[in-house]
Design a protein around this motif. Structure first.
Motif, PDB file in Angstrom:
ATOM      1  N   TYR A  84     -10.855  -2.212   2.433  1.00  0.00           N
ATOM      2  CA  TYR A  84     -11.814  -3.258   2.759  1.00  0.00           C
ATOM      3  C   TYR A  84     -11.139  -4.576   2.434  1.00  0.00           C
ATOM      4  CZ  TYR A  84     -15.386   0.294   3.158  1.00  0.00           C
ATOM      5  OH  TYR A  84     -16.108   1.371   3.553  1.00  0.00           O
ATOM      6  N   LEU A  85     -11.208  -5.525   3.347  1.00  0.00           N
ATOM      7  CA  LEU A  85     -10.515  -6.800   3.183  1.00  0.00           C
ATOM      8  C   LEU A  85     -11.474  -7.962   3.309  1.00  0.00           C
ATOM      9  CD1 LEU A  85      -7.567  -6.146   5.663  1.00  0.00           C
ATOM     10  CD2 LEU A  85      -7.475  -5.934   3.179  1.00  0.00           C
ATOM     11  N   TYR A 103      -3.720   3.768   5.205  1.00  0.00           N
ATOM     12  CA  TYR A 103      -4.755   3.245   4.329  1.00  0.00           C
ATOM     13  C   TYR A 103      -5.567   2.183   5.058  1.00  0.00           C
ATOM     14  CZ  TYR A 103      -6.761   1.437  -0.006  1.00  0.00           C
ATOM     15  OH  TYR A 103      -7.614   1.031  -0.989  1.00  0.00           O
ATOM     16  N   GLU A 104      -6.883   2.261   4.967  1.00  0.00           N
ATOM     17  CA  GLU A 104      -7.774   1.288   5.596  1.00  0.00           C
ATOM     18  C   GLU A 104      -8.619   0.616   4.519  1.00  0.00           C
ATOM     19  OE1 GLU A 104      -9.972   3.624   8.447  1.00  0.00           O
ATOM     20  OE2 GLU A 104      -8.456   3.299   9.965  1.00  0.00           O
ATOM     21  N   PHE A 124      -1.769  -9.288  -0.568  1.00  0.00           N
ATOM     22  CA  PHE A 124      -3.024  -8.627  -0.900  1.00  0.00           C
ATOM     23  C   PHE A 124      -3.230  -8.617  -2.408  1.00  0.00           C
ATOM     24  CE2 PHE A 124      -1.428  -7.065   3.091  1.00  0.00           C
ATOM     25  CZ  PHE A 124      -2.536  -7.120   3.916  1.00  0.00           C
ATOM     26  N   VAL A 162      -4.331  -4.159   9.448  1.00  0.00           N
ATOM     27  CA  VAL A 162      -3.657  -4.325   8.162  1.00  0.00           C
ATOM     28  C   VAL A 162      -2.147  -4.424   8.360  1.00  0.00           C
ATOM     29  CG1 VAL A 162      -3.150  -3.213   5.945  1.00  0.00           C
ATOM     30  CG2 VAL A 162      -5.488  -3.259   6.796  1.00  0.00           C
ATOM     31  N   THR A 163      -1.596  -3.595   9.248  1.00  0.00           N
ATOM     32  CA  THR A 163      -0.166  -3.654   9.544  1.00  0.00           C
ATOM     33  C   THR A 163       0.201  -5.025  10.110  1.00  0.00           C
ATOM     34  OG1 THR A 163      -0.106  -1.282   9.945  1.00  0.00           O
ATOM     35  CG2 THR A 163       1.704  -2.568  10.866  1.00  0.00           C
ATOM     36  N   LYS A 197      -8.292  -0.445  12.249  1.00  0.00           N
ATOM     37  CA  LYS A 197      -8.129  -1.114  10.952  1.00  0.00           C
ATOM     38  C   LYS A 197      -6.698  -0.949  10.442  1.00  0.00           C
ATOM     39  CE  LYS A 197     -11.645   0.965   9.329  1.00  0.00           C
ATOM     40  NZ  LYS A 197     -12.752   1.714   9.591  1.00  0.00           N
ATOM     41  N   LEU A 201      -1.402  -7.862   9.560  1.00  0.00           N
ATOM     42  CA  LEU A 201      -1.458  -8.819   8.452  1.00  0.00           C
ATOM     43  C   LEU A 201      -0.199  -8.748   7.591  1.00  0.00           C
ATOM     44  CD1 LEU A 201      -5.171  -8.419   7.277  1.00  0.00           C
ATOM     45  CD2 LEU A 201      -4.198 -10.305   8.606  1.00  0.00           C
ATOM     46  N   ARG A 202       0.246  -7.520   7.300  1.00  0.00           N
ATOM     47  CA  ARG A 202       1.466  -7.348   6.502  1.00  0.00           C
ATOM     48  C   ARG A 202       2.671  -7.954   7.226  1.00  0.00           C
ATOM     49  NH1 ARG A 202       1.299  -1.116   4.747  1.00  0.00           N
ATOM     50  NH2 ARG A 202       3.177  -1.656   3.640  1.00  0.00           N
ATOM     51  N   PHE A 247       0.851  -1.180   0.000  1.00  0.00           N
ATOM     52  CA  PHE A 247       0.000   0.000   0.000  1.00  0.00           C
ATOM     53  C   PHE A 247       0.889   1.233   0.000  1.00  0.00           C
ATOM     54  CE2 PHE A 247      -2.545  -3.249   2.252  1.00  0.00           C
ATOM     55  CZ  PHE A 247      -3.559  -3.350   1.330  1.00  0.00           C
ATOM     56  N   ASP A 274       0.712   4.068   5.150  1.00  0.00           N
ATOM     57  CA  ASP A 274       0.440   3.284   6.351  1.00  0.00           C
ATOM     58  C   ASP A 274      -0.910   3.639   6.964  1.00  0.00           C
ATOM     59  OD1 ASP A 274       2.832   1.933   6.153  1.00  0.00           O
ATOM     60  OD2 ASP A 274       3.896   3.325   7.470  1.00  0.00           O
TER      61      ASP A 274
END
Length: 88
Positions: free
Chosen positions: A20-21, A17-18, A56, A46-47, A42, A49-50, A12, A15
């Protein structure tokens, strides 16, 4: 075509950015319970998950609709306390 390949997203651009997942609940970490109220939950997810090595991609066929909603009490408090510090 529903069989079209996924389009990978290497990273992304922000940092903050939110996105939709869609994440398989079986493999995803839980949300951090330390984040309560408005903001950053959120982003932290995401952080996380990364950091865990998730990859992604954009679904080839699919869409989502976001319906505007009233500003929550928590967001109103956050906006008032952070006037001039953050984008709303």
């Amino acid at each position: 075509d529903i069989r079209a390949p996924l389009r990978p997203i290497p990273c992304f651009h922000s940092d903050r950015y939110e996105p939709y997942l869609i994440v398989n609940k079986k493999h995803a970490p839980n949300f951090n319970r330390d984040f309560q109220g408005y903001g950053k939950n959120k982003i932290e997810f995401v952080t996380h998950l990364r950091y865990l090595g998730f990859h992604f991609a954009v679904l080839p066929v699919g869409f989502i609709i976001h319906l505007p909603h009233p500003i929550s009490k928590d967001k109103a408090t956050w906006l008032h306390q952070s006037r001039g510090k953050h984008d709303s």
